[in-house]
Write a protein that holds these residues in place. Structure first.
Motif, PDB file in Angstrom:
ATOM      1  N   SER A  81     -11.412  -6.498  -3.628  1.00  0.00           N
ATOM      2  CA  SER A  81     -12.206  -7.425  -4.450  1.00  0.00           C
ATOM      3  C   SER A  81     -13.637  -6.939  -4.601  1.00  0.00           C
ATOM      4  O   SER A  81     -14.230  -7.047  -5.686  1.00  0.00           O
ATOM      5  CB  SER A  81     -12.192  -8.819  -3.804  1.00  0.00           C
ATOM      6  OG  SER A  81     -10.864  -9.312  -3.710  1.00  0.00           O
ATOM      7  N   ASN A  82     -14.189  -6.397  -3.527  1.00  0.00           N
ATOM      8  CA  ASN A  82     -15.575  -5.937  -3.573  1.00  0.00           C
ATOM      9  C   ASN A  82     -15.730  -4.590  -4.275  1.00  0.00           C
ATOM     10  O   ASN A  82     -16.739  -4.337  -4.936  1.00  0.00           O
ATOM     11  CB  ASN A  82     -16.149  -5.837  -2.158  1.00  0.00           C
ATOM     12  CG  ASN A  82     -16.186  -7.180  -1.451  1.00  0.00           C
ATOM     13  OD1 ASN A  82     -16.337  -8.222  -2.098  1.00  0.00           O
ATOM     14  ND2 ASN A  82     -16.045  -7.174  -0.137  1.00  0.00           N
ATOM     15  N   GLU A  83     -14.733  -3.735  -4.138  1.00  0.00           N
ATOM     16  CA  GLU A  83     -14.821  -2.384  -4.691  1.00  0.00           C
ATOM     17  C   GLU A  83     -13.439  -1.951  -5.192  1.00  0.00           C
ATOM     18  O   GLU A  83     -12.729  -1.221  -4.502  1.00  0.00           O
ATOM     19  CB  GLU A  83     -15.343  -1.426  -3.609  1.00  0.00           C
ATOM     20  CG  GLU A  83     -15.784  -0.075  -4.153  1.00  0.00           C
ATOM     21  CD  GLU A  83     -16.388   0.797  -3.071  1.00  0.00           C
ATOM     22  OE1 GLU A  83     -16.491   2.020  -3.289  1.00  0.00           O
ATOM     23  OE2 GLU A  83     -16.741   0.261  -1.984  1.00  0.00           O
ATOM     24  N   PRO A  84     -13.020  -2.372  -6.386  1.00  0.00           N
ATOM     25  CA  PRO A  84     -11.652  -2.098  -6.875  1.00  0.00           C
ATOM     26  C   PRO A  84     -11.323  -0.614  -6.981  1.00  0.00           C
ATOM     27  O   PRO A  84     -10.184  -0.212  -6.747  1.00  0.00           O
ATOM     28  CB  PRO A  84     -11.634  -2.764  -8.260  1.00  0.00           C
ATOM     29  CG  PRO A  84     -12.724  -3.790  -8.206  1.00  0.00           C
ATOM     30  CD  PRO A  84     -13.776  -3.222  -7.319  1.00  0.00           C
ATOM     31  N   LEU A  85     -12.317   0.216  -7.324  1.00  0.00           N
ATOM     32  CA  LEU A  85     -12.038   1.639  -7.495  1.00  0.00           C
ATOM     33  C   LEU A  85     -11.853   2.369  -6.173  1.00  0.00           C
ATOM     34  O   LEU A  85     -11.511   3.557  -6.159  1.00  0.00           O
ATOM     35  CB  LEU A  85     -13.179   2.291  -8.279  1.00  0.00           C
ATOM     36  CG  LEU A  85     -13.407   1.750  -9.702  1.00  0.00           C
ATOM     37  CD1 LEU A  85     -14.573   2.472 -10.361  1.00  0.00           C
ATOM     38  CD2 LEU A  85     -12.141   1.897 -10.537  1.00  0.00           C
ATOM     39  N   LEU A  86     -12.059   1.659  -5.064  1.00  0.00           N
ATOM     40  CA  LEU A  86     -11.946   2.289  -3.754  1.00  0.00           C
ATOM     41  C   LEU A  86     -10.526   2.808  -3.499  1.00  0.00           C
ATOM     42  O   LEU A  86     -10.339   3.808  -2.806  1.00  0.00           O
ATOM     43  CB  LEU A  86     -12.339   1.283  -2.662  1.00  0.00           C
ATOM     44  CG  LEU A  86     -12.300   1.758  -1.202  1.00  0.00           C
ATOM     45  CD1 LEU A  86     -13.342   2.847  -0.987  1.00  0.00           C
ATOM     46  CD2 LEU A  86     -12.547   0.581  -0.259  1.00  0.00           C
ATOM     47  N   PHE A  87      -9.516   2.157  -4.104  1.00  0.00           N
ATOM     48  CA  PHE A  87      -8.115   2.499  -3.828  1.00  0.00           C
ATOM     49  C   PHE A  87      -7.507   3.425  -4.882  1.00  0.00           C
ATOM     50  O   PHE A  87      -6.309   3.690  -4.823  1.00  0.00           O
ATOM     51  CB  PHE A  87      -7.282   1.222  -3.736  1.00  0.00           C
ATOM     52  CG  PHE A  87      -7.576   0.388  -2.516  1.00  0.00           C
ATOM     53  CD1 PHE A  87      -6.911   0.617  -1.326  1.00  0.00           C
ATOM     54  CD2 PHE A  87      -8.533  -0.622  -2.572  1.00  0.00           C
ATOM     55  CE1 PHE A  87      -7.178  -0.158  -0.204  1.00  0.00           C
ATOM     56  CE2 PHE A  87      -8.801  -1.401  -1.458  1.00  0.00           C
ATOM     57  CZ  PHE A  87      -8.136  -1.167  -0.270  1.00  0.00           C
ATOM     58  N   ASP A  88      -8.293   3.893  -5.819  1.00  0.00           N
ATOM     59  CA  ASP A  88      -7.743   4.763  -6.860  1.00  0.00           C
ATOM     60  C   ASP A  88      -7.122   6.022  -6.251  1.00  0.00           C
ATOM     61  O   ASP A  88      -7.796   6.807  -5.559  1.00  0.00           O
ATOM     62  CB  ASP A  88      -8.846   5.164  -7.853  1.00  0.00           C
ATOM     63  CG  ASP A  88      -9.120   4.057  -8.862  1.00  0.00           C
ATOM     64  OD1 ASP A  88      -8.367   3.070  -8.852  1.00  0.00           O
ATOM     65  OD2 ASP A  88     -10.075   4.193  -9.646  1.00  0.00           O
ATOM     66  N   GLY A  89      -5.815   6.217  -6.509  1.00  0.00           N
ATOM     67  CA  GLY A  89      -5.131   7.416  -6.049  1.00  0.00           C
ATOM     68  C   GLY A  89      -4.828   7.454  -4.569  1.00  0.00           C
ATOM     69  O   GLY A  89      -4.332   8.470  -4.065  1.00  0.00           O
ATOM     70  N   LYS A  90      -5.115   6.362  -3.854  1.00  0.00           N
ATOM     71  CA  LYS A  90      -4.852   6.346  -2.417  1.00  0.00           C
ATOM     72  C   LYS A  90      -3.376   6.034  -2.150  1.00  0.00           C
ATOM     73  O   LYS A  90      -2.754   5.230  -2.846  1.00  0.00           O
ATOM     74  CB  LYS A  90      -5.721   5.285  -1.726  1.00  0.00           C
ATOM     75  CG  LYS A  90      -7.218   5.445  -1.957  1.00  0.00           C
ATOM     76  CD  LYS A  90      -7.765   6.691  -1.272  1.00  0.00           C
ATOM     77  CE  LYS A  90      -9.293   6.761  -1.420  1.00  0.00           C
ATOM     78  NZ  LYS A  90      -9.856   7.950  -0.765  1.00  0.00           N
ATOM     79  N   ILE A  91      -2.819   6.670  -1.145  1.00  0.00           N
ATOM     80  CA  ILE A  91      -1.437   6.394  -0.709  1.00  0.00           C
ATOM     81  C   ILE A  91      -1.504   5.468   0.495  1.00  0.00           C
ATOM     82  O   ILE A  91      -2.033   5.830   1.550  1.00  0.00           O
ATOM     83  CB  ILE A  91      -0.700   7.694  -0.345  1.00  0.00           C
ATOM     84  CG1 ILE A  91      -0.593   8.610  -1.571  1.00  0.00           C
ATOM     85  CG2 ILE A  91       0.696   7.384   0.202  1.00  0.00           C
ATOM     86  CD1 ILE A  91       0.043   9.961  -1.264  1.00  0.00           C
ATOM     87  N   LEU A  92      -0.997   4.239   0.311  1.00  0.00           N
ATOM     88  CA  LEU A  92      -0.972   3.256   1.392  1.00  0.00           C
ATOM     89  C   LEU A  92       0.438   3.209   1.977  1.00  0.00           C
ATOM     90  O   LEU A  92       1.399   2.857   1.289  1.00  0.00           O
ATOM     91  CB  LEU A  92      -1.374   1.871   0.877  1.00  0.00           C
ATOM     92  CG  LEU A  92      -2.762   1.754   0.232  1.00  0.00           C
ATOM     93  CD1 LEU A  92      -3.021   0.318  -0.204  1.00  0.00           C
ATOM     94  CD2 LEU A  92      -3.846   2.217   1.200  1.00  0.00           C
ATOM     95  N   ILE A  93       0.569   3.553   3.246  1.00  0.00           N
ATOM     96  CA  ILE A  93       1.872   3.525   3.920  1.00  0.00           C
ATOM     97  C   ILE A  93       1.984   2.198   4.665  1.00  0.00           C
ATOM     98  O   ILE A  93       1.280   1.963   5.652  1.00  0.00           O
ATOM     99  CB  ILE A  93       2.016   4.708   4.899  1.00  0.00           C
ATOM    100  CG1 ILE A  93       1.834   6.031   4.165  1.00  0.00           C
ATOM    101  CG2 ILE A  93       3.378   4.668   5.591  1.00  0.00           C
ATOM    102  CD1 ILE A  93       1.890   7.252   5.069  1.00  0.00           C
ATOM    103  N   ASP A  94       2.858   1.347   4.169  1.00  0.00           N
ATOM    104  CA  ASP A  94       3.039   0.016   4.754  1.00  0.00           C
ATOM    105  C   ASP A  94       4.058   0.092   5.886  1.00  0.00           C
ATOM    106  O   ASP A  94       5.198   0.489   5.679  1.00  0.00           O
ATOM    107  CB  ASP A  94       3.503  -0.957   3.667  1.00  0.00           C
ATOM    108  CG  ASP A  94       3.786  -2.335   4.233  1.00  0.00           C
ATOM    109  OD1 ASP A  94       2.991  -2.788   5.071  1.00  0.00           O
ATOM    110  OD2 ASP A  94       4.818  -2.938   3.857  1.00  0.00           O
ATOM    111  N   LEU A  95       3.651  -0.317   7.098  1.00  0.00           N
ATOM    112  CA  LEU A  95       4.506  -0.256   8.276  1.00  0.00           C
ATOM    113  C   LEU A  95       5.069  -1.614   8.673  1.00  0.00           C
ATOM    114  O   LEU A  95       5.804  -1.712   9.661  1.00  0.00           O
ATOM    115  CB  LEU A  95       3.725   0.293   9.485  1.00  0.00           C
ATOM    116  CG  LEU A  95       3.413   1.774   9.550  1.00  0.00           C
ATOM    117  CD1 LEU A  95       2.353   2.190   8.569  1.00  0.00           C
ATOM    118  CD2 LEU A  95       2.991   2.156  10.951  1.00  0.00           C
TER     119      LEU A  95
END
Length: 455
Positions: A78-92
């Motif tokens: 919410s504070n920085e939407p572009l922070l996750f651009d292209g990031k791979i989030l591995i959900d455990l």
């Protein structure tokens, strides 16, 4: 490895620390993200804030509970939407309770919807923190990877292999529903077969208890622990073996009745057929126990009909003759019964081994079907022969009425019926229509039924 290539771990709990340890031992540079980094200093990993961890890492392990996504991830988005651009989030994460409806979204799907510009990958949820920190743990080391993004999924699969895990492509992110639920289940396919086998065993135990220990009074209560149980294991094993192969006969009956292969079997028959593997393995375990118990107990006093009786006359000093009857060698009936029993267990061993996926995958479809179908029928015939050889000495002294409800007679009814139906469906008058139906050709009855349903 520079900061852009380092791997981030969000969460400093047991799982987060275990993943960081495994990555560090595998030669990766690790950045541990925590809401309170000052309290987590003193480790061999660099501990930073969550935002800093996301900013510096291209691959990020999300080792926090789903209920904490809002504080850990969504607030950053919410504070920085572009922070996750292209990031791979591995959900455990895993489900805390089983999904009640297959259309309910998994944790990974909800995370992907909440952060659409990230590449969410479901992985590592089937591995415990103990396995992460130990390469000698006996738990499974297989990693199933699911995602809608092929490139991200391939990177996670390669990463898992570098961490010394076997990784496999599990499909799209929708597969996360099954992956998250599987960790909550406890032998789901074994429950009904185990209960069914226990019911069959209890029925035979009850019958033997009533007939041999109460009605006939031919045994003492000291023989309850091995003798009585072993008497029940044999009938239970051959009954279970017949139950494994009876569904194929019922399937033939329904297909001939329907006249088509397109119509589904009743739900109870579907469940029965799907449970045959587990019923077969339980049958093998019961038969193996029966064989081991028999080896322990076998003696002329336990099975007198298997042994010859030798008469020995002793003349003492007072010219008195003392006669001693001593059991010695096995009779032909005893040796035949033992031989058929050994062959039955041997064939069941082959059936059990080929049901293991690693072994079954080495066989083509025709080889596997030959073993499970043809050899299975031979096994049932050998078991019938074994029981017949054991029961013959007991049948002749009995009247016809008593012989019909003798233990060895009762346990033959269902197996003999199963073999008889298999023989009937091998006759050309039945095998040819079944062959045509299974090749997709509908009979005239099925055609008329489809036409009437359309009308």
């Amino acid at each position: 490895m520079n900061d852009d290539q380092c791997i981030g771990v969000l969460g400093s709990g047991n799982m987060g620390q275990a993943i960081a340890y495994r990555l560090f031992e595998s030669g990766f540079r690790v950045v541990l993200g925590s809401r309170s980094p000052a309290k987590r200093q003193g480790t061999k990993y660099e501990v930073v804030t969550i935002v800093e961890c996301i900013r510096r890492s291209s691959i990020i392990f999300v080792a926090v509970h789903p209920e904490n996504y809002k504080d850990s991830l969504l607030s950053c988005f919410s504070n920085e939407p572009l922070l996750f651009d292209g990031k791979i989030l591995i959900d455990l994460s895993n489900q805390t309770s089983e999904l009640t409806h297959p259309q309910e979204s998994s944790n990974a799907e909800q995370l992907q919807q909440a952060i659409p510009n990230a590449f969410v990958v479901k992985a590592f949820n089937t591995v415990s923190s103990f396995v992460m920190q130990s390469i000698t743990a006996g738990e499974p080391h297989n990693i199933l990877v699911a995602s809608d993004h092929s490139a991200a999924k391939d990177k996670v699969i390669a990463l898992a292999r570098e961490m010394n895990f076997e990784s496999f492509n599990a499909g799209s992110i929708r597969a996360a529903r099954r992956l998250e639920n599987d960790t909550k289940s406890l032998f789901p396919h074994w429950r009904i077969p185990v209960v069914f086998a226990l019911i069959i065993l209890c029925l035979w135990l009850t019958y033997i208890l009533c007939m041999y220990y109460i009605n006939y009074e031919g045994s003492t209560w000291h023989q309850l622990f091995l003798t009585m149980i072993n008497k029940a294991l044999g009938p239970c094993a051959i009954t279970m073996l017949a139950i494994v192969y009876m569904p194929s006969n019922l399937a033939c009956i329904f297909q001939l009745s329907y006249g088509t292969r397109e119509r589904r079997f009743p739900a109870w028959l579907d469940r029965w057929m799907l449970s045959r593997k587990y019923l077969g393995l339980l049958t093998f375990a019961i038969a193996l126990c029966h064989a081991l118990f028999t080896i322990i107990l076998v003696s002329p006093s336990y099975i007198p009909s298997w042994f010859h009786r030798t008469e020995i006359r002793i003349l003492n000093i007072h010219n008195q003759t003392r006669v001693i009857f001593q059991d010695s060698l096995m009779t032909g009936t005893g040796e035949i019964a033992a031989l058929l029993g050994v062959l039955t267990v041997l064939c069941m061993t082959i059936l059990a081994i080929t049901s293991i996926p690693a072994i079954g995958n080495l066989l083509n479809w025709r080889e596997w079907r030959f073993i499970q179908s043809k050899l299975g029928t031979v096994t049932l015939l050998l078991a019938i022969g074994h029981v017949t050889a054991v029961g013959i000495p007991f049948w002749f002294p009995l009247t016809v009425a008593k012989a019909f409800y003798n233990l060895s007679s009762l346990c033959l009814y269902l197996p003999v019926l199963t073999i008889f139906l298999k023989f009937v469906f091998c006759l050309p008058c039945f095998s040819r229509p079944l062959y045509r139906i299974r090749r997709g050709q509908e009979t005239s009855r099925a055609t008329r039924s489809n036409q009437s349903s359309k009308i």
